[in-house]
Motif scaffolding. Structure first.
Motif, mmCIF file in Angstrom:
data_model
loop_
_atom_site.group_PDB
_atom_site.id
_atom_site.type_symbol
_atom_site.label_atom_id
_atom_site.label_comp_id
_atom_site.label_asym_id
_atom_site.label_seq_id
_atom_site.Cartn_x
_atom_site.Cartn_y
_atom_site.Cartn_z
ATOM 1 N N ALA A 297 51.938 29.437 7.825
ATOM 2 C CA ALA A 297 52.017 28.021 8.196
ATOM 3 C C ALA A 297 53.136 27.796 9.206
ATOM 4 O O ALA A 297 54.263 28.258 9.008
ATOM 5 N N THR A 298 52.816 27.094 10.271
ATOM 6 C CA THR A 298 53.656 26.763 11.445
ATOM 7 C C THR A 298 53.860 27.943 12.379
ATOM 8 O O THR A 298 54.665 27.874 13.306
ATOM 9 N N HIS A 299 53.112 29.021 12.186
ATOM 10 C CA HIS A 299 53.129 30.114 13.166
ATOM 11 C C HIS A 299 52.562 29.629 14.492
ATOM 12 O O HIS A 299 51.667 28.780 14.544
ATOM 13 N N PHE A 300 53.054 30.192 15.596
ATOM 14 C CA PHE A 300 52.472 29.907 16.909
ATOM 15 C C PHE A 300 52.271 31.207 17.679
ATOM 16 O O PHE A 300 53.044 32.164 17.564
ATOM 17 N N THR A 301 51.188 31.262 18.443
ATOM 18 C CA THR A 301 50.892 32.347 19.368
ATOM 19 C C THR A 301 50.883 31.762 20.774
ATOM 20 O O THR A 301 50.312 30.684 20.986
ATOM 21 N N ILE A 302 51.516 32.458 21.724
ATOM 22 C CA ILE A 302 51.549 32.006 23.113
ATOM 23 C C ILE A 302 50.975 33.105 23.996
ATOM 24 O O ILE A 302 51.383 34.273 23.893
ATOM 25 N N TYR A 303 50.046 32.719 24.849
ATOM 26 C CA TYR A 303 49.444 33.642 25.809
ATOM 27 C C TYR A 303 49.619 33.089 27.215
ATOM 28 O O TYR A 303 49.244 31.947 27.501
ATOM 29 N N HIS A 304 50.194 33.904 28.099
ATOM 30 C CA HIS A 304 50.277 33.578 29.529
ATOM 31 C C HIS A 304 50.293 34.895 30.295
ATOM 32 O O HIS A 304 51.294 35.614 30.306
ATOM 33 N N ARG A 305 49.157 35.246 30.863
ATOM 34 C CA ARG A 305 48.990 36.521 31.553
ATOM 35 C C ARG A 305 49.252 37.715 30.623
ATOM 36 O O ARG A 305 49.476 38.831 31.072
ATOM 37 N N GLY A 306 49.271 37.463 29.352
ATOM 38 C CA GLY A 306 49.525 38.473 28.348
ATOM 39 C C GLY A 306 49.945 37.789 27.060
ATOM 40 O O GLY A 306 50.220 36.579 27.036
ATOM 41 N N PHE A 307 49.987 38.559 25.970
ATOM 42 C CA PHE A 307 50.394 37.997 24.682
ATOM 43 C C PHE A 307 51.923 38.037 24.596
ATOM 44 O O PHE A 307 52.519 39.116 24.508
ATOM 45 N N LEU A 308 52.544 36.872 24.591
ATOM 46 C CA LEU A 308 53.997 36.786 24.700
ATOM 47 C C LEU A 308 54.674 36.434 23.389
ATOM 48 O O LEU A 308 55.775 36.888 23.122
ATOM 49 N N ALA A 309 54.057 35.605 22.572
ATOM 50 C CA ALA A 309 54.529 35.340 21.208
ATOM 51 C C ALA A 309 53.371 35.719 20.300
ATOM 52 O O ALA A 309 52.335 35.061 20.291
ATOM 53 N N LEU A 310 53.521 36.799 19.541
ATOM 54 C CA LEU A 310 52.388 37.483 18.926
ATOM 55 C C LEU A 310 52.204 37.158 17.454
ATOM 56 O O LEU A 310 53.161 36.881 16.738
#
Length: 570
Positions: free
Chosen positions: A409-422
């Protein structure tokens, strides 16, 4: 809230079931069109199905058992031939021959020998229901070509097999996952057994019991999945490897068989029509390069969006809803075109020949808004645009589905030209890593609160040996604020209930996305004891480079910078 659309008598449909055969997937009225399709516009697919039907016999089974020897008078080895039987039976209806009919009978009896041997040895015959449904389909489709004695023998043994499967204790690997899962285990067979053998004098009481049980469970399944999808889209699991693979097959099989048996189109009623929103959910999960966020129990080997079943699933949607909801069907056509592929000839290949899924060119998809909150799936998706160089993010919080969901819960994934927050870890091989790391909070971009002596948090794969301060429930968190527009997207999630109350009084995360590149995360964490260690986790694909209170890391063509602003002594 979602209720099953039904008559005052929930089983009034039984009176509508036609007395003749076939009843499963098609009937005497629809068969001429299907046969014409097989020999005409879909001849190439039918030829592939025929090649599969005439191809090598299967030699292995889902789980090893001590296979009995072939029956007297037969040279056919005892195995599960159910899927092949269905293909052969369909081919026989198009191009009948005495040799093929004899082959089908031989395979049916060999399959029954195998199923019975499995249960005698307390082993499940197959994790999936398709092979046994295939046997019922073959019995139904060839009904008029079988003697009364053959119908009695095959039908009674199939019914008895199911009865044992539902009642015998201690069957290893029995899949009775039910309507909250994929519903593709042996419990899914009841409906098809009941439709096939209703009022045929073989075991009418048991056939009627299975028919009612199957229909009632299907009603619960559609209600459950419709509730999860809400008015946004989704279904039985937020893990795409499940949602876009076998899960929808149970629905398509029910739609085709219910319509063929009763002559009634049930698909347009709630909750049965919920799946028209599935393409929307797929598009929000779709990342550049055919990737996805990798949420829940997925392998995390490459995070490729599971597309192998998309062509078929979207074709089913177009078939059932193309005339009544053309805009949503067009969206399904756009997803199908983007996914590519074709209809399978091996796994229930006859399904493709039931479909009228022709459509014009998919219209240009309208631009997607900057964010969307899928309340019941427990996910907020954010994006700066739809291109390969845009930024995409997933925020996990809330939701109603525990199936294949992690303690995140409250995890986040960030993708920008690659997986940056996994979202990290893997279930590859279903090793101890699955339940000890991959499913636990430590593998996600969350807050840990370390309370001495906190017991391990179990997960489905096996023993969990320790606890590093994570959450103890997959459900219980909630989104308490959400706002989106061109300038920013804001979401606040309260995950307090996901942590043990003995250690956590408050855990609220606020996240702001200022497109195209910036995220601000503010966590308010109150532990019941100020000495409990708190950790703020951010997972990288590669080792970060630290410079004071700022660090960065790279993956593929992307780079993420992270700076701690508060507290000043972090």
């Amino acid at each position: 809230a979602c209720a099953i659309a039904q008559d005052a008598d929930p089983h009034a449909f039984i009176a509508k079931i036609r007395p003749d055969h076939p009843r499963l997937f098609f009937n005497a009225d629809t068969w001429p069109t299907i046969k014409q399709r097989a020999l005409g516009e879909r001849r190439e697919h039918f030829d592939k199905l025929k090649a599969y039907a005439n191809g090598p016999m299967p030699t292995g089974d889902w789980i090893p058992i001590d296979n009995p020897p072939p029956r007297p008078g037969s040279e056919l080895a005892i195995h599960d031939y159910g899927r092949l039987v269905a293909a052969c039976a369909f081919v026989y209806r198009v191009e009948p021959s005495p040799e093929l009919l004899a082959k089908i009978k031989d395979m049916l009896l060999a399959s029954l020998d195998f199923y019975e041997a499995c249960y005698e040895q307390s082993r499940e015959a197959n994790w999936y229901s398709q092979s046994r449904i295939g046997c019922f389909a073959a019995l139904d489709w060839l009904w008029d070509d079988l003697s009364a004695e053959e119908r009695q023998q095959i039908g009674k043994r199939l019914l008895d097999h199911l009865h044992v499967g539902y009642t015998k204790p201690g069957i290893t690997y029995r899949n009775m996952g039910g309507y909250t899962s994929g519903y593709y285990g042996v419990d899914n067979v009841a409906w098809f057994a009941g439709v096939t053998l209703l009022n045929e004098g073989i075991d009418d009481a048991l056939a009627l019991e299975f028919l009612k049980m199957g229909y009632d469970t299907y009603g619960k399944l559609f209600t459950h999945r419709a509730s999860a999808a809400g008015d946004d889209g989704g279904g039985g699991s937020p893990t795409l490897a499940y949602l876009l693979a076998t899960y929808p097959n149970a629905e398509w099989a029910f739609f085709h068989s219910y319509g063929a048996a009763t002559g009634e189109d049930i698909t347009q009623k709630a909750p049965y029509n919920y799946s028209t929103l599935l393409p929307n959910y797929i598009l929000w999960n779709w990342l550049p390069g055919g990737l996805e966020f990798g949420y829940g129990d997925t392998a995390h080997l490459d995070n490729k969006l599971p597309k192998s079943g998309l062509y078929g699933h979207m074709s089913q949607l177009i078939h059932f809803f193309g005339n009544t909801q053309p805009e949503l069907a067009a969206q399904a056509a756009a997803v199908r075109e983007r996914a590519g592929g074709s209809l399978s000839a091996a796994t229930w290949g006859f399904m493709a020949l039931l479909l009228d899924d022709t459509t014009g060119p998919p219209p240009a998809m309208p631009p997607m808004p900057p964010a969307r909150h899928f309340e019941n799936m427990g996910q907020v998706f954010m994006r700066s645009g739809d291109g390969p160089d845009d930024t995409y993010a997933l925020f996990a919080c809330g939701g109603t589905l525990a199936q294949h969901r992690h303690f995140d819960a409250t995890h986040f994934t960030i993708y920008h030209r690659g997986f940056l927050a996994l979202d990290t870890g893997t279930r590859q091989g279903n090793t101890d890593n699955l339940q000890n790391y991959y499913a636990q909070t430590v593998a996600h971009n969350c807050i840990q609160i370390k309370m001495p002596g906190e017991p391990p948090i179990p997960y489905w794969n096996g023993t969990v040996f320790g606890n590093d301060g994570g959450q103890y429930k997959a459900l219980g968190s909630k989104v308490i604020a959400f706002e989106t527009g061109p300038e920013f997207t804001y979401v606040a999630g309260d995950a307090t209930a996901a942590y043990r109350p003995e250690k956590c009084s408050q855990m609220v995360r606020q996240m702001v996305f200022v497109p195209p590149y910036h995220f601000v995360v503010l966590d308010r964490v109150v532990s019941t004891d100020a000495t409990y260690t708190k950790r703020w986790l951010l997972h990288h694909a590669n080792e970060p480079i630290v410079n004071g209170n700022t660090w960065h890391s790279d993956q593929d063509r992307g780079r993420i910078f992270c700076r701690t602003l508060l507290p000043v002594d972090a």
